[in-house]
Design a protein around this motif. Structure first.
Motif, PDB file in Angstrom:
ATOM      1  N   LEU A  66       0.830  -1.208   0.000  1.00 47.47           N
ATOM      2  CA  LEU A  66       0.000   0.000   0.000  1.00 47.47           C
ATOM      3  C   LEU A  66       0.864   1.256   0.000  1.00 47.47           C
ATOM      4  O   LEU A  66       0.554   2.238  -0.693  1.00 47.47           O
ATOM      5  CB  LEU A  66      -0.920  -0.003   1.223  1.00 47.47           C
ATOM      6  N   ALA A  67       1.948   1.235   0.774  1.00 47.18           N
ATOM      7  CA  ALA A  67       2.841   2.391   0.838  1.00 47.18           C
ATOM      8  C   ALA A  67       3.493   2.676  -0.518  1.00 47.18           C
ATOM      9  O   ALA A  67       3.812   3.825  -0.827  1.00 47.18           O
ATOM     10  CB  ALA A  67       3.917   2.162   1.896  1.00 47.18           C
ATOM     11  N   ARG A  68       3.674   1.625  -1.322  1.00 46.03           N
ATOM     12  CA  ARG A  68       4.283   1.786  -2.645  1.00 46.03           C
ATOM     13  C   ARG A  68       3.238   2.018  -3.728  1.00 46.03           C
ATOM     14  O   ARG A  68       3.564   2.072  -4.912  1.00 46.03           O
ATOM     15  CB  ARG A  68       5.111   0.546  -2.988  1.00 46.03           C
ATOM     16  N   GLY A  69       1.965   2.116  -3.323  1.00 49.17           N
ATOM     17  CA  GLY A  69       0.895   2.342  -4.288  1.00 49.17           C
ATOM     18  C   GLY A  69       0.535   1.116  -5.093  1.00 49.17           C
ATOM     19  O   GLY A  69      -0.047   1.241  -6.183  1.00 49.17           O
ATOM     20  N   ARG A  70       0.856  -0.065  -4.588  1.00 48.68           N
ATOM     21  CA  ARG A  70       0.570  -1.303  -5.317  1.00 48.68           C
ATOM     22  C   ARG A  70      -0.843  -1.807  -5.020  1.00 48.68           C
ATOM     23  O   ARG A  70      -1.406  -1.535  -3.954  1.00 48.68           O
ATOM     24  CB  ARG A  70       1.584  -2.387  -4.918  1.00 48.68           C
ATOM     25  N   ASP A  71      -1.372  -2.572  -5.945  1.00 49.49           N
ATOM     26  CA  ASP A  71      -2.643  -3.267  -5.745  1.00 49.49           C
ATOM     27  C   ASP A  71      -2.365  -4.504  -4.887  1.00 49.49           C
ATOM     28  O   ASP A  71      -1.604  -5.387  -5.291  1.00 49.49           O
ATOM     29  CB  ASP A  71      -3.221  -3.673  -7.099  1.00 49.49           C
ATOM     30  N   VAL A  72      -2.955  -4.583  -3.701  1.00 54.66           N
ATOM     31  CA  VAL A  72      -2.693  -5.715  -2.814  1.00 54.66           C
ATOM     32  C   VAL A  72      -3.826  -6.742  -2.829  1.00 54.66           C
ATOM     33  O   VAL A  72      -3.721  -7.796  -2.191  1.00 54.66           O
ATOM     34  CB  VAL A  72      -2.456  -5.230  -1.366  1.00 54.66           C
ATOM     35  N   ILE A  73      -4.918  -6.426  -3.545  1.00 52.27           N
ATOM     36  CA  ILE A  73      -6.045  -7.359  -3.636  1.00 52.27           C
ATOM     37  C   ILE A  73      -5.992  -8.142  -4.943  1.00 52.27           C
ATOM     38  O   ILE A  73      -6.162  -9.373  -4.954  1.00 52.27           O
ATOM     39  CB  ILE A  73      -7.390  -6.619  -3.526  1.00 52.27           C
ATOM     40  N   GLY A  74      -5.735  -7.457  -6.045  1.00 46.93           N
ATOM     41  CA  GLY A  74      -5.694  -8.116  -7.354  1.00 46.93           C
ATOM     42  C   GLY A  74      -4.758  -9.303  -7.425  1.00 46.93           C
ATOM     43  O   GLY A  74      -5.130 -10.363  -7.969  1.00 46.93           O
ATOM     44  N   PRO A  75      -3.520  -9.204  -6.886  1.00 49.12           N
ATOM     45  CA  PRO A  75      -2.593 -10.342  -6.962  1.00 49.12           C
ATOM     46  C   PRO A  75      -3.081 -11.596  -6.245  1.00 49.12           C
ATOM     47  O   PRO A  75      -2.547 -12.691  -6.486  1.00 49.12           O
ATOM     48  CB  PRO A  75      -1.327  -9.791  -6.283  1.00 49.12           C
ATOM     49  N   LEU A  76      -4.073 -11.445  -5.367  1.00 43.36           N
ATOM     50  CA  LEU A  76      -4.594 -12.616  -4.647  1.00 43.36           C
ATOM     51  C   LEU A  76      -5.569 -13.422  -5.504  1.00 43.36           C
ATOM     52  O   LEU A  76      -5.908 -14.556  -5.154  1.00 43.36           O
ATOM     53  CB  LEU A  76      -5.293 -12.175  -3.356  1.00 43.36           C
ATOM     54  N   ARG A  77      -6.017 -12.838  -6.611  1.00 44.04           N
ATOM     55  CA  ARG A  77      -6.949 -13.547  -7.497  1.00 44.04           C
ATOM     56  C   ARG A  77      -6.149 -14.439  -8.444  1.00 44.04           C
ATOM     57  O   ARG A  77      -5.871 -14.078  -9.589  1.00 44.04           O
ATOM     58  CB  ARG A  77      -7.793 -12.544  -8.274  1.00 44.04           C
ATOM     59  N   GLN A  78      -5.773 -15.590  -7.946  1.00 42.39           N
ATOM     60  CA  GLN A  78      -4.961 -16.532  -8.699  1.00 42.39           C
ATOM     61  C   GLN A  78      -5.681 -17.873  -8.825  1.00 42.39           C
ATOM     62  O   GLN A  78      -6.495 -18.225  -7.963  1.00 42.39           O
ATOM     63  CB  GLN A  78      -3.604 -16.749  -8.017  1.00 42.39           C
ATOM     64  N   PRO A  79      -5.403 -18.631  -9.875  1.00 40.05           N
ATOM     65  CA  PRO A  79      -6.006 -19.963 -10.004  1.00 40.05           C
ATOM     66  C   PRO A  79      -5.536 -20.888  -8.887  1.00 40.05           C
ATOM     67  O   PRO A  79      -4.482 -20.666  -8.265  1.00 40.05           O
ATOM     68  CB  PRO A  79      -5.523 -20.437 -11.381  1.00 40.05           C
ATOM     69  N   TRP A  80      -6.304 -21.951  -8.649  1.00 39.79           N
ATOM     70  CA  TRP A  80      -6.023 -22.810  -7.496  1.00 39.79           C
ATOM     71  C   TRP A  80      -4.639 -23.462  -7.527  1.00 39.79           C
ATOM     72  O   TRP A  80      -4.043 -23.673  -6.455  1.00 39.79           O
ATOM     73  CB  TRP A  80      -7.123 -23.869  -7.345  1.00 39.79           C
ATOM     74  N   PRO A  81      -4.043 -23.791  -8.724  1.00 35.10           N
ATOM     75  CA  PRO A  81      -2.695 -24.374  -8.674  1.00 35.10           C
ATOM     76  C   PRO A  81      -1.664 -23.438  -8.044  1.00 35.10           C
ATOM     77  O   PRO A  81      -0.736 -23.891  -7.367  1.00 35.10           O
ATOM     78  CB  PRO A  81      -2.367 -24.647 -10.146  1.00 35.10           C
ATOM     79  N   VAL A  82      -1.826 -22.133  -8.261  1.00 34.17           N
ATOM     80  CA  VAL A  82      -0.900 -21.167  -7.678  1.00 34.17           C
ATOM     81  C   VAL A  82      -1.025 -21.183  -6.154  1.00 34.17           C
ATOM     82  O   VAL A  82      -0.029 -21.214  -5.420  1.00 34.17           O
ATOM     83  CB  VAL A  82      -1.169 -19.750  -8.224  1.00 34.17           C
ATOM     84  N   TRP A  83      -2.262 -21.186  -5.659  1.00 32.19           N
ATOM     85  CA  TRP A  83      -2.490 -21.231  -4.215  1.00 32.19           C
ATOM     86  C   TRP A  83      -2.000 -22.551  -3.622  1.00 32.19           C
ATOM     87  O   TRP A  83      -1.428 -22.579  -2.518  1.00 32.19           O
ATOM     88  CB  TRP A  83      -3.979 -21.045  -3.909  1.00 32.19           C
ATOM     89  N   LEU A  84      -2.211 -23.633  -4.360  1.00 32.21           N
ATOM     90  CA  LEU A  84      -1.775 -24.942  -3.864  1.00 32.21           C
ATOM     91  C   LEU A  84      -0.266 -24.972  -3.677  1.00 32.21           C
ATOM     92  O   LEU A  84       0.240 -25.413  -2.630  1.00 32.21           O
ATOM     93  CB  LEU A  84      -2.213 -26.042  -4.836  1.00 32.21           C
ATOM     94  N   VAL A  85       0.465 -24.494  -4.677  1.00 30.37           N
ATOM     95  CA  VAL A  85       1.925 -24.481  -4.588  1.00 30.37           C
ATOM     96  C   VAL A  85       2.393 -23.537  -3.480  1.00 30.37           C
ATOM     97  O   VAL A  85       3.255 -23.884  -2.662  1.00 30.37           O
ATOM     98  CB  VAL A  85       2.550 -24.078  -5.945  1.00 30.37           C
ATOM     99  N   GLY A  86       1.804 -22.341  -3.409  1.00 31.36           N
ATOM    100  CA  GLY A  86       2.232 -21.350  -2.423  1.00 31.36           C
ATOM    101  C   GLY A  86       1.988 -21.782  -0.991  1.00 31.36           C
ATOM    102  O   GLY A  86       2.884 -21.711  -0.138  1.00 31.36           O
TER     103      GLY A  86
END
Length: 306
Positions: A66-86
């Protein structure tokens, strides 16, 4: 879903690779500091520690974005394989790591040594990536690093003795090492996923660790110096380090970083020596020389800009 073709569509320049490798290498001293900081916590149970520090990691990563002006919600919208690996990488590693020490019953030296197979797994698994090739320098560097790690872990005269009754503990810690090696390398397959998504992985890891804590542990409240130590752990070794590592795994030299990771045990020991919580000796300096030499071998092409 992100494909390997998407990830490899635009090959980074040599300078970009060096920069990303340097960024990820900054995670190594942070991980080295974790032993010293953990020694100040006064016996906080493992899963309570993971729940607390990964919550702090999520908050720190979100606030930094947020301090850098980045989107912190959009990057969380990932397909399930990304979440599974992470989530498997972050929570799975720590679950099996703490499980191994919990059932080791005196075999902590052996368990600690087997845990440091993960840098070797990173080097070996990297050969499965498109366009990656394992060279003799990478293999020799990894073996030098493993030898240095074995020396520093066993150098207190305790020795190593792998016995059959400890097989469940050995299996658990090798599973942890495989998970971390696989997570690190698979991050390259999702190279277009923003590093900010790591914050989401930290949050889910914290929630799963909280469930394990409530089920298996008794809460211990931090006292005195444990509070700043816990805060430092959450921001650094259990926080910023995973964001740095993700960036390097996606854009840096994976094999060189794998070998460089062997610097964690000697750096951790040197910090403990510096603060009077451990003693040095020839084993520490020999291990440092082996690991530094191994890192140089594995990074030679990177240093030369090839």
């Amino acid at each position: 879903m992100t494909t390997a073709a998407d990830t490899l569509a635009s090959a980074p320049s040599a300078s970009d690779v060096r920069r990303a490798t340097g960024i990820a290498a900054a995670a190594i001293p942070l991980w080295a500091a974790s032993s010293l900081l953990t020694s100040l916590l006064g016996g906080i149970p493992p899963f309570q520690l993971v729940a607390s520090t990964f919550t702090l990691a999520f908050l720190a990563g979100t606030l930094a974005g947020l301090a850098r002006g980045r989107d912190v919600i959009g990057p969380l919208r990932q397909p399930w394989p990304v979440w599974l690996v992470g989530v498997t990488g972050l929570f799975g590693y720590h679950f099996f790591y703490f499980l191994a020490f919990g059932i080791a019953h005196g075999a902590t030296v052996e368990v600690n040594l087997l845990n440091y197979l993960w840098p070797l797994f990173i080097v070996l698994f990297s050969t499965l990536l498109p366009g990656e090739r394992l060279k003799p320098g990478h293999v020799l560097g990894a073996l030098c690093g493993l030898a240095g790690t074995a020396l520093i872990i066993t150098g207190r005269g305790e020795g190593v003795s792998l016995v059959g009754e400890q097989l469940p503990a050995y299996a658990a810690v090798v599973t942890a090492a495989v998970i971390w090696g696989a997570y690190s390398v698979l991050s390259r397959r999702f190279g277009s996923v923003p590093t900010e998504a790591v914050g989401g992985f930290c949050l889910v890891t914290a929630l799963l660790a909280l469930l394990c804590h409530l089920a298996f542990e008794t809460t211990v409240m931090p006292q005195g110096v444990a509070w700043p130590a816990l805060l430092a752990l959450g921001i650094g070794p259990f926080g910023l380090s995973f964001f740095l590592w993700d960036h390097g795994m996606k854009r840096g030299d994976i094999r060189a970083l794998g070998v460089m990771s062997y610097a964690v045990p000697p750096a951790s020991t040197l910090l403990l020596i510096l603060f009077g919580q451990a003693t040095g000796g020839w084993t520490v300096w020999t291990a440092c020389a082996l690991i530094a030499g191994g890192a140089l071998l594995a990074s030679w092409d990177l240093i030369r800009g090839k």
